[in-house]
Motif scaffolding. Structure first.
Motif, short mmCIF file in Angstrom:
data_model
loop_
_atom_site.label_atom_id
_atom_site.label_comp_id
_atom_site.label_asym_id
_atom_site.label_seq_id
_atom_site.Cartn_x
_atom_site.Cartn_y
_atom_site.Cartn_z
N PRO A 1 12.09 8.12 -4.29
CA PRO A 1 12.75 6.82 -4.50
C PRO A 1 12.09 5.73 -3.66
CG PRO A 1 14.08 8.22 -3.07
CD PRO A 1 12.93 9.05 -3.51
N GLU A 2 11.93 4.55 -4.24
CA GLU A 2 11.32 3.44 -3.52
C GLU A 2 12.15 3.04 -2.30
OE1 GLU A 2 9.84 -1.12 -4.35
OE2 GLU A 2 9.50 0.43 -5.87
N ALA A 3 13.44 3.36 -2.33
CA ALA A 3 14.30 3.01 -1.21
C ALA A 3 13.91 3.74 0.07
CB ALA A 3 15.76 3.32 -1.55
N LYS A 4 13.04 4.77 -0.04
CA LYS A 4 12.66 5.54 1.14
C LYS A 4 11.25 5.22 1.63
CE LYS A 4 15.86 9.37 0.40
NZ LYS A 4 16.06 10.85 0.49
N LEU A 5 10.82 3.98 1.43
CA LEU A 5 9.48 3.58 1.85
C LEU A 5 9.29 3.53 3.36
CD1 LEU A 5 8.39 0.79 -0.67
CD2 LEU A 5 7.29 2.98 -0.27
N GLU A 6 10.37 3.65 4.13
CA GLU A 6 10.23 3.68 5.59
C GLU A 6 10.69 5.03 6.15
OE1 GLU A 6 13.14 1.00 7.62
OE2 GLU A 6 13.57 0.33 5.58
N LEU B 1 3.40 5.73 -3.25
CA LEU B 1 4.60 6.29 -3.89
C LEU B 1 4.46 6.30 -5.41
CD1 LEU B 1 8.28 5.76 -3.00
CD2 LEU B 1 7.54 4.93 -5.22
N ASN B 2 4.00 5.19 -5.98
CA ASN B 2 3.88 5.10 -7.43
C ASN B 2 2.86 6.10 -7.98
OD1 ASN B 2 5.80 3.08 -7.58
ND2 ASN B 2 4.31 1.42 -7.49
N ARG B 3 1.74 6.27 -7.28
CA ARG B 3 0.73 7.22 -7.74
C ARG B 3 1.25 8.65 -7.69
NH1 ARG B 3 -4.82 5.56 -7.94
NH2 ARG B 3 -4.98 3.30 -7.76
N LEU B 4 1.99 8.99 -6.63
CA LEU B 4 2.57 10.33 -6.54
C LEU B 4 3.61 10.54 -7.62
CD1 LEU B 4 2.89 10.70 -2.67
CD2 LEU B 4 1.50 12.16 -4.18
N ASN B 5 4.41 9.52 -7.91
CA ASN B 5 5.49 9.66 -8.89
C ASN B 5 4.98 9.83 -10.32
OD1 ASN B 5 7.60 9.68 -7.10
ND2 ASN B 5 8.13 7.53 -7.35
N TRP C 1 -7.71 8.41 -3.63
CA TRP C 1 -7.33 6.99 -3.51
C TRP C 1 -6.98 6.67 -2.06
CZ3 TRP C 1 -2.59 5.21 -1.80
CH2 TRP C 1 -2.40 3.83 -1.86
N PHE C 2 -6.24 7.54 -1.40
CA PHE C 2 -5.81 7.33 -0.01
C PHE C 2 -7.02 7.17 0.89
CE2 PHE C 2 -4.44 8.64 4.19
CZ PHE C 2 -3.14 8.18 4.30
N VAL C 3 -8.03 8.05 0.72
CA VAL C 3 -9.24 7.98 1.55
C VAL C 3 -9.98 6.67 1.29
CG1 VAL C 3 -11.51 9.03 1.94
CG2 VAL C 3 -9.48 10.48 1.75
N GLY C 4 -10.03 6.26 0.02
CA GLY C 4 -10.71 5.02 -0.32
C GLY C 4 -10.08 3.80 0.31
N VAL C 5 -8.76 3.74 0.30
CA VAL C 5 -8.03 2.62 0.93
C VAL C 5 -8.29 2.61 2.43
CG1 VAL C 5 -5.72 1.72 1.46
CG2 VAL C 5 -6.25 2.52 -0.85
N GLN D 1 0.83 -1.21 0.00
CA GLN D 1 0.00 0.00 0.00
C GLN D 1 0.86 1.26 0.00
OE1 GLN D 1 -2.95 -0.10 -0.70
NE2 GLN D 1 -4.14 -1.66 0.36
N ARG D 2 1.96 1.25 0.75
CA ARG D 2 2.87 2.41 0.73
C ARG D 2 3.52 2.54 -0.64
NH1 ARG D 2 4.75 -0.02 5.21
NH2 ARG D 2 6.94 -0.05 4.56
N ARG D 3 3.88 1.41 -1.24
CA ARG D 3 4.49 1.46 -2.57
C ARG D 3 3.49 2.01 -3.59
NH1 ARG D 3 6.07 -3.71 -3.05
NH2 ARG D 3 8.22 -3.32 -2.41
N GLU D 4 2.22 1.64 -3.44
CA GLU D 4 1.21 2.16 -4.36
C GLU D 4 1.06 3.67 -4.20
OE1 GLU D 4 -1.72 2.11 -7.35
OE2 GLU D 4 -0.17 0.65 -6.77
#
Length: 848
Positions: free
Chosen positions: A807-812, A795-799, A835-839, A790-793
């Motif tokens: 960068p995906e390396a900063k997921l934490e 990130l991908n939507r923002l990118n 999307w965030f609210v829906g999730v 979910q965090r990766r998603e």
């Protein structure tokens, strides 16, 4: 279903594959669970090396269901329950294999890879002994294949990096057989109960039933039931007179803690809290049939309970000297000191020492803990030191002297006066320990001034303030420019000074102080009731010289407040803890990231030149090639060790995912700052409380400050930001604001139930500095965004939005993008927020 206890090696050997079904969540173990497992492994390793008989450590159960077997293929097993343990151990073995490669043990590399990680003669998906859920599969196979991108920013990568770091640290301090013993322990001394279902069983129903069980009996419940089973005649009276009052006064958690401490102070210091019942049962078994002896045991436990209550609630202590030091240790927080404190109170109760002697002994405990925190000494093994103390203290000396001698032992790392003074000048104190501990140290330093009208700290609402601000206005940089060294920027000097103890104080006026010029801060501090603030306000300016001069003055107070070890001199030839922290930080870096010599220097309280010299002399340090110049270039002085056939650093970094421009500069978004390195090491680097969201309800004055600051500094982004915030409100959220002069803004969502609030916020907006932080660091501890996918998603939507490159390396971590993006892409931001609210809504429906 059938069950059998089995070692990990026997569980995984053979042509078989463990598949994690799609209905299970992604891998979720964090640093805390990994640390706990590694401590258990470490104890078994020590016992094995010492020649002691090491009983297997029980990890838990794994529930498996048979999958399809294809002709010539592997035996597939669905992992109904236990995927976290299986995945963790596989990652530990992947890290061990790569550690063996670093040490040149090619046979060991081959052995671990073939025995544990892969089905050697199968290809494709069948090649892997473990096949995680699809969301984790790429990250996991990168580790098993030892690819350049192994150890990314998700939980899989973090676990792999954790074990790489733990193995490197252990190898440095361990004896020659240490690594081989770790392999033995992981293979043969970790016990798992394998439960296998039959063909045709409803696997999902089994999974549901396992994960919806009721609350089991605690260790103290089991012990109580056992003890009173042995007291058929006196049980009811003893329960009413002794056990029930003890249980009611302590509560369930503290009662369990007491039963464990009772074992520890008796010398059973290796007992884990999960093994309390078994160890106490073993101790009491010979008394079965002797109700007199059993009654005396419960009487002794009840007496010890009274002493334990004085540790937890020092106001109950009658001795003024003991009460004062117990209150200080309670303010410090944690339970590390409990075993030794209880032992000392036992000595006082038995007449073997005095209250004053015990108080002095606990004063040394406080000093030991404070000095280690200021010097940022690693906490590894700290609990064990205090668990060993009751058994190891010399009994032919006064308690205080015995405690000081025990804690002064070389391997127990009590920093000397010299180390303390240096740490106060250079270490980023603001990242040491927990916020209450930092405040405690500053409070004790303030109290050392002996003011005629001391501050009532219990009532005062004080927080830690940076005199030189964290986000300074240009005037501050002009001042720092007067004191920079050759090739040092004012920003770099700021970063080395800002978090040191010499620049920190306590105040209730953080919001007023903020990033004002020093003259304005002087006026505010001059009216403070704190002596340390009056001292600061008397300075004519506030730069490097003043910060270091104050650090030296505080050092003298600290040396007197917290006495050092016997001898008081750092042992000759002993390595600085900073270099161990440097090595740990570089191992913790996710693939696809880089950092600078200045960032590492800021983290460990050193200097960029010293960091460069250390890495130049130690090119085999894991991740040394990830440290670049301030421009993001490979240092011309960097060299691989002789015989190292790895490709050039830029080529290797590129294979890991770092992007370089045509001038050979690494992309800035992939740089890890000192604060981010500290976060990866588990340090408390959260923003100040006033930067984080306030309780529900929009503050109109704060909202107006936010809007006016945004309008002044980023007028083009102003309409887009306000439109996105209005959209957020229409989706059911609200907007909260920070209390500092730069009034940060947080779009908040409460998806709580009757059980309590559940706050989520995707970003923090800073209207002066012009950054928008994406708060992955916070989201990873909150459902549904504790799921990496979910965090990766997010990130991908923002990118997908122009101008955002996270960068995906900063997921934490908390990566950021420019607030100016709102100027042209507010609609795109709103789509992501929707999307965030829906999730979050789907997660609320699931939680009920």
């Amino acid at each position: 279903m059938r069950a059998q206890e089995i070692t990990f090696l026997k569980l995984v050997q053979g042509d078989k594959q463990f598949q994690v079904p799609l209905y299970q969540r992604t891998y979720s173990w964090g640093r805390e669970q990994l640390q706990r497992l590694w401590e258990d492994v470490g104890e078994l390793v020590e016992q094995h090396l010492a020649g002691e008989t090491a009983a297997p450590h029980f990890l838990g159960s794994v529930v498996l269901a048979p999958g399809q077997i294809q002709a010539g293929g592997v035996q597939r097993w669905l992992v109904v329950d236990g995927q976290q343990r299986l995945t963790t151990l596989m990652l530990a073995f992947a890290a061990l294999r790569d550690h063996l490669k670093e040490t040149g043990d090619e046979r060991g590399v081959d052995r671990v890879h073939r025995q544990i990680l892969v089905n050697e003669f199968h290809e494709g998906a069948d090649h892997y002994r473990l096949l995680p859920t699809q969301a984790d599969r790429e990250a996991f196979t990168a580790c098993v294949q030892s690819r350049a991108d192994a150890g990314g920013g998700d939980n899989i990568g973090a676990a792999y990096r954790f074990f790489r770091g733990a193995l490197a640290e252990g190898h440095e301090t361990g004896e020659e057989r240490w690594t081989a013993t770790v392999e033995t322990v992981l293979k043969d001394l970790l016990s798992i109960v394998e439960i296998t279902a039959e063909s045709g069983d409803n696997v999902y129903r089994i999974f549901e039933s396992i994960n919806n069980t009721g609350v089991g009996l605690s260790q103290s419940d089991l012990l109580r039931n056992y003890v009173f089973m042995l007291l058929p005649k006196r049980g009811e009276r003893i329960y009413q007179e002794l056990w029930l009052p003890m249980q009611q006064s302590l509560g369930p958690k503290n009662l369990e803690l007491l039963v464990w401490l009772d074992l520890v102070v008796r010398g059973h210091y290796k007992t884990k809290q999960s093994e309390i019942y078994r160890e106490q049962q073993k101790r009491l078994q010979p008394l079965a049939g002797d109700e007199d002896a059993l009654q005396r045991e419960i009487e002794q436990l009840a007496e010890r309970a009274g002493r334990f209550r004085r540790i937890v609630d020092p106001a109950r202590e009658q001795s003024p000297a003991l009460r004062a030091v117990l209150e200080r240790l309670a303010s410090w927080g944690g339970q590390t000191h409990y075993p030794l404190a209880l032992h000392l109170l036992d000595l006082v109760a038995s007449g073997r020492t005095t209250s004053e002697d015990a108080a002095q002994a606990l004063g040394y405990v406080e000093s030991y803990l404070v000095r280690r925190l200021i010097c940022q000494t690693p906490t590894t093994g700290l609990n064990r030191i205090f668990m060993e103390a009751p058994k190891e203290l010399e009994t032919d000396r006064p308690a205080a002297e015995a405690v000081r001698r025990f804690l002064s032992g070389r391997r127990r790392r009590w920093p000397s006066d010299e180390e303390l003074r240096e740490a106060i000048r250079t270490k980023p104190f603001y990242w040491s320990g927990r916020p209450p501990q930092r405040s405690y140290i500053l409070r004790r330093l303030e109290e050392s001034y002996g003011a005629s009208e001391p501050v009532d700290f219990a009532k005062a609402s004080l927080s830690v303030e940076h005199v030189l601000p964290q986000r300074p206005a240009p005037a501050w940089f002009d001042l720092l420019a007067e004191e920079t060294e050759p090739n040092q920027t004012p920003q770099e000097l700021h970063d080395l000074l800002v978090h040191t103890l010499g620049n920190l104080t306590l105040t209730g006026d953080n919001a007023k102080l903020s990033n004002h010029p020093f003259e304005r801060k002087q006026q505010i501090l001059d009216s403070s009731a704190l002596r340390m603030n009056l001292e600061i306000s008397s300075a004519q300016r506030w730069g490097k010289a003043e910060i270091l001069e104050r650090a030296d003055r505080l050092s003298e107070r600290a040396v007197k407040l917290w006495p050092g070890p016997i001898g008081g001199v750092k042992p000759a030839g002993e390595e600085s803890p900073g270099w161990a922290e440097l090595r740990a930080a570089l191992v913790a870096m996710p693939s696809g990231t880089w950092t600078t010599y200045g960032d590492v220097a800021e983290l460990i309280g050193s200097h960029p030149v010293a960091v460069g010299a250390y890495l130049g002399a130690n090119p085999t340090v894991i991740g040394a090639y990830r440290v670049l110049t301030a421009e993001g270039k490979i240092s011309p002085a960097f060299r691989w060790a002789d015989g190292d056939d790895r490709p050039p650093p830029q080529e290797l970094l590129t294979s890991e995912g770092v992007r370089f421009d045509s001038w050979g500069r690494a992309h800035r978004s992939q740089r890890l700052t000192a604060a981010e390195l500290a976060t990866l090491l588990g340090k408390d680097v959260s923003q100040q409380v006033s930067h984080d969201p306030l309780p529900e309800g929009e503050d109109s004055a704060a909202a107006e400050r936010f809007r006016s600051q945004l309008q002044e500094h980023w007028p083009d982004a102003y309409p887009g930001v306000l439109a996105a915030l209005d959209f957020w409100r229409r989706q059911g959220g609200y907007v909260s604001y920070g209390r500092y002069e730069e009034t940060s803004c947080f779009p908040m969502l409460d998806t709580g139930t009757s059980r309590g609030p559940h706050l989520l916020w995707p970003v923090g907006i800073y209207p002066v500095s012009g950054t928008v932080e994406v708060v992955f660091q916070y989201l990873k501890s909150r459902t549904p965004f504790d799921d990496t996918q979910q965090r990766r998603e997010l990130l991908n939507r923002l990118n997908k939005i122009d101008g955002i490159d996270l960068p995906e390396a900063k997921l934490e971590l908390r990566p950021s993008f420019p607030v100016s993006v709102f100027a042209q892409h507010s609609e795109g931001i709103c789509e992501v927020l929707d999307w965030f609210v829906g999730v979050a809504a789907l997660d609320l429906a699931r939680r009920g």
